[in-house]
Design a protein around this motif. Structure first.
Motif, PDB file in Angstrom:
ATOM      1  N   SER A  61       0.834  -1.212   0.000  1.00  0.00           N
ATOM      2  CA  SER A  61       0.000   0.000   0.000  1.00  0.00           C
ATOM      3  C   SER A  61       0.865   1.257   0.000  1.00  0.00           C
ATOM      4  O   SER A  61       0.586   2.230  -0.711  1.00  0.00           O
ATOM      5  N   GLY A  62       1.912   1.220   0.801  1.00  0.00           N
ATOM      6  CA  GLY A  62       2.798   2.372   0.887  1.00  0.00           C
ATOM      7  C   GLY A  62       3.558   2.608  -0.399  1.00  0.00           C
ATOM      8  O   GLY A  62       3.793   3.764  -0.788  1.00  0.00           O
ATOM      9  N   GLN A  63       3.926   1.523  -1.073  1.00  0.00           N
ATOM     10  CA  GLN A  63       4.646   1.677  -2.333  1.00  0.00           C
ATOM     11  C   GLN A  63       3.748   2.286  -3.414  1.00  0.00           C
ATOM     12  O   GLN A  63       4.203   3.093  -4.239  1.00  0.00           O
ATOM     13  N   LEU A  64       2.455   1.936  -3.360  1.00  0.00           N
ATOM     14  CA  LEU A  64       1.506   2.554  -4.290  1.00  0.00           C
ATOM     15  C   LEU A  64       1.290   4.021  -3.924  1.00  0.00           C
ATOM     16  O   LEU A  64       1.197   4.884  -4.808  1.00  0.00           O
ATOM     17  N   LEU A  65       1.235   4.310  -2.623  1.00  0.00           N
ATOM     18  CA  LEU A  65       1.123   5.704  -2.186  1.00  0.00           C
ATOM     19  C   LEU A  65       2.316   6.512  -2.672  1.00  0.00           C
ATOM     20  O   LEU A  65       2.166   7.660  -3.127  1.00  0.00           O
ATOM     21  N   ASP A  66       3.511   5.943  -2.596  1.00  0.00           N
ATOM     22  CA  ASP A  66       4.714   6.637  -3.059  1.00  0.00           C
ATOM     23  C   ASP A  66       4.591   7.030  -4.541  1.00  0.00           C
ATOM     24  O   ASP A  66       5.004   8.121  -4.941  1.00  0.00           O
ATOM     25  N   LYS A  67       4.035   6.134  -5.344  1.00  0.00           N
ATOM     26  CA  LYS A  67       3.851   6.425  -6.768  1.00  0.00           C
ATOM     27  C   LYS A  67       2.865   7.580  -6.965  1.00  0.00           C
ATOM     28  O   LYS A  67       3.079   8.467  -7.802  1.00  0.00           O
ATOM     29  N   ALA A  68       1.785   7.560  -6.164  1.00  0.00           N
ATOM     30  CA  ALA A  68       0.788   8.620  -6.265  1.00  0.00           C
ATOM     31  C   ALA A  68       1.368   9.960  -5.812  1.00  0.00           C
ATOM     32  O   ALA A  68       1.108  11.000  -6.420  1.00  0.00           O
ATOM     33  N   LEU A  69       2.174   9.929  -4.757  1.00  0.00           N
ATOM     34  CA  LEU A  69       2.815  11.149  -4.277  1.00  0.00           C
ATOM     35  C   LEU A  69       3.774  11.700  -5.333  1.00  0.00           C
ATOM     36  O   LEU A  69       3.798  12.903  -5.594  1.00  0.00           O
ATOM     37  N   TRP A  70       4.560  10.819  -5.933  1.00  0.00           N
ATOM     38  CA  TRP A  70       5.515  11.241  -6.951  1.00  0.00           C
ATOM     39  C   TRP A  70       4.789  11.896  -8.129  1.00  0.00           C
ATOM     40  O   TRP A  70       5.237  12.912  -8.672  1.00  0.00           O
ATOM     41  N   THR A  72       2.122  13.525  -8.002  1.00  0.00           N
ATOM     42  CA  THR A  72       1.589  14.831  -7.587  1.00  0.00           C
ATOM     43  C   THR A  72       2.671  15.709  -6.958  1.00  0.00           C
ATOM     44  O   THR A  72       2.383  16.611  -6.185  1.00  0.00           O
ATOM     45  N   LYS A  73       3.931  15.394  -7.301  1.00  0.00           N
ATOM     46  CA  LYS A  73       5.089  16.216  -6.918  1.00  0.00           C
ATOM     47  C   LYS A  73       5.299  16.279  -5.402  1.00  0.00           C
ATOM     48  O   LYS A  73       5.553  17.342  -4.828  1.00  0.00           O
ATOM     49  N   MET A  74       5.240  15.114  -4.776  1.00  0.00           N
ATOM     50  CA  MET A  74       5.547  14.990  -3.349  1.00  0.00           C
ATOM     51  C   MET A  74       6.365  13.722  -3.127  1.00  0.00           C
ATOM     52  O   MET A  74       6.268  12.773  -3.906  1.00  0.00           O
ATOM     53  N   ILE A 155      -9.174  16.453   3.769  1.00  0.00           N
ATOM     54  CA  ILE A 155      -9.785  15.872   2.576  1.00  0.00           C
ATOM     55  C   ILE A 155      -9.543  14.370   2.628  1.00  0.00           C
ATOM     56  O   ILE A 155      -8.483  13.915   3.062  1.00  0.00           O
ATOM     57  N   ALA A 156     -10.530  13.593   2.236  1.00  0.00           N
ATOM     58  CA  ALA A 156     -10.392  12.139   2.257  1.00  0.00           C
ATOM     59  C   ALA A 156     -10.219  11.605   0.851  1.00  0.00           C
ATOM     60  O   ALA A 156     -10.739  12.174  -0.121  1.00  0.00           O
ATOM     61  N   THR A 157      -9.474  10.523   0.739  1.00  0.00           N
ATOM     62  CA  THR A 157      -9.347   9.816  -0.533  1.00  0.00           C
ATOM     63  C   THR A 157      -9.250   8.326  -0.262  1.00  0.00           C
ATOM     64  O   THR A 157      -9.161   7.890   0.894  1.00  0.00           O
ATOM     65  N   LEU A 183      -5.013  14.187  -4.077  1.00  0.00           N
ATOM     66  CA  LEU A 183      -3.684  14.516  -3.561  1.00  0.00           C
ATOM     67  C   LEU A 183      -3.193  15.840  -4.123  1.00  0.00           C
ATOM     68  O   LEU A 183      -2.544  16.622  -3.419  1.00  0.00           O
ATOM     69  N   GLU A 184      -3.502  16.087  -5.383  1.00  0.00           N
ATOM     70  CA  GLU A 184      -3.108  17.350  -5.990  1.00  0.00           C
ATOM     71  C   GLU A 184      -3.826  18.518  -5.306  1.00  0.00           C
ATOM     72  O   GLU A 184      -3.226  19.565  -5.041  1.00  0.00           O
ATOM     73  N   ALA A 185      -5.093  18.347  -4.993  1.00  0.00           N
ATOM     74  CA  ALA A 185      -5.851  19.388  -4.295  1.00  0.00           C
ATOM     75  C   ALA A 185      -5.272  19.637  -2.904  1.00  0.00           C
ATOM     76  O   ALA A 185      -5.173  20.790  -2.454  1.00  0.00           O
TER      77      ALA A 185
END
Length: 214
Positions: A61-70, A72-74, A155-157, A183-185
């Motif tokens: 889950s965290g590795q997928l979160l890392d991809k989503a953060l990347w 969205t420039k985080m 905000i929830a996602t 995440l972008e918002a």
């Protein structure tokens, strides 16, 4: 000052034996990231990999979160990730409302009081129910801004674990875009509050280089 206060809180957390969840876990799992971050991501609770390494959201889950953060420039080292529940429930089950309230009131509330984030992202239903209220639904209320009881903008996602369970490619693709926009918002709102903050490092954070099995 925040780092020192978090270190003191971490030392207290590591001694916590206040509920039955600790009986089935290797130990409590705290938080990871930058104490000065204006944005905090709050998940559900540790899974097996998180329990092994003592780091939140380090497994699939965290590795997928890392991809989503990347996307969205985080990066993980420039934000802060934590959980509602600090000990892995037996069998990786979902914590119930009573367990979430008991743990979060003792630990998450103290974290947030130290961090004073400008924005909180609730990852999944457990975080949404605690930070918002039990009547809220992630499928209905994700992407909508609300204030927590303590006055934080939230905000929830979808939790990354939910995305990993989706088998329909169309549904998965739609959900991934929902997470991206949420995440972008969140980042944009945090940027408005702290325009000079750097949300992204040059490379993704490799948590397995920072944490060893305990």
């Amino acid at each position: 000052m925040k780092e020192e206060a978090l270190q003191e809180l971490k030392e207290q957390l590591e001694k916590c034996r206040e509920c039955h969840l600790c009986e089935f876990a290797k130990g409590p799992v705290g938080w990871f990231g930058c104490a000065d971050s204006p944005i905090v991501f709050v998940g559900e609770g540790p899974g097996g990999v998180e329990d092994d390494y003592g780091c939140p959201l380090i497994g699939p889950s965290g590795q997928l979160l890392d991809k989503a953060l990347w996307a969205t420039k985080m990066t993980r080292d420039r934000v802060l990730t934590t959980n509602i529940v600090k000990c892995r429930p037996k069998g990786n089950r979902t914590p119930n409302l009573a367990e979430a309230d008991f743990c979060a009131q003792r630990w998450l509330e103290k974290e947030l009081a130290i961090l004073q984030p400008k924005v909180i992202v609730a990852l999944g239903s457990v975080a949404l129910h605690y930070l918002g209220n039990p009547d809220m639904r992630i499928t209905r209320d994700r992407g909508k801004w609300f204030q927590t009881r303590q006055g934080y903008d939230c905000i929830a996602t979808f939790h990354p674990a939910y995305l990993l369970r989706l088998s329909d490619p169309h549904v998965l693709n739609h959900a991934k875009w929902d997470v991206f926009y949420d995440l972008e918002a969140a980042r944009k709102k945090a940027e408005e509050a702290l325009p000079d903050y750097q949300f992204m490092s040059a490379e993704k954070t490799n948590l397995f280089n920072l944490f060893k099995k305990r």
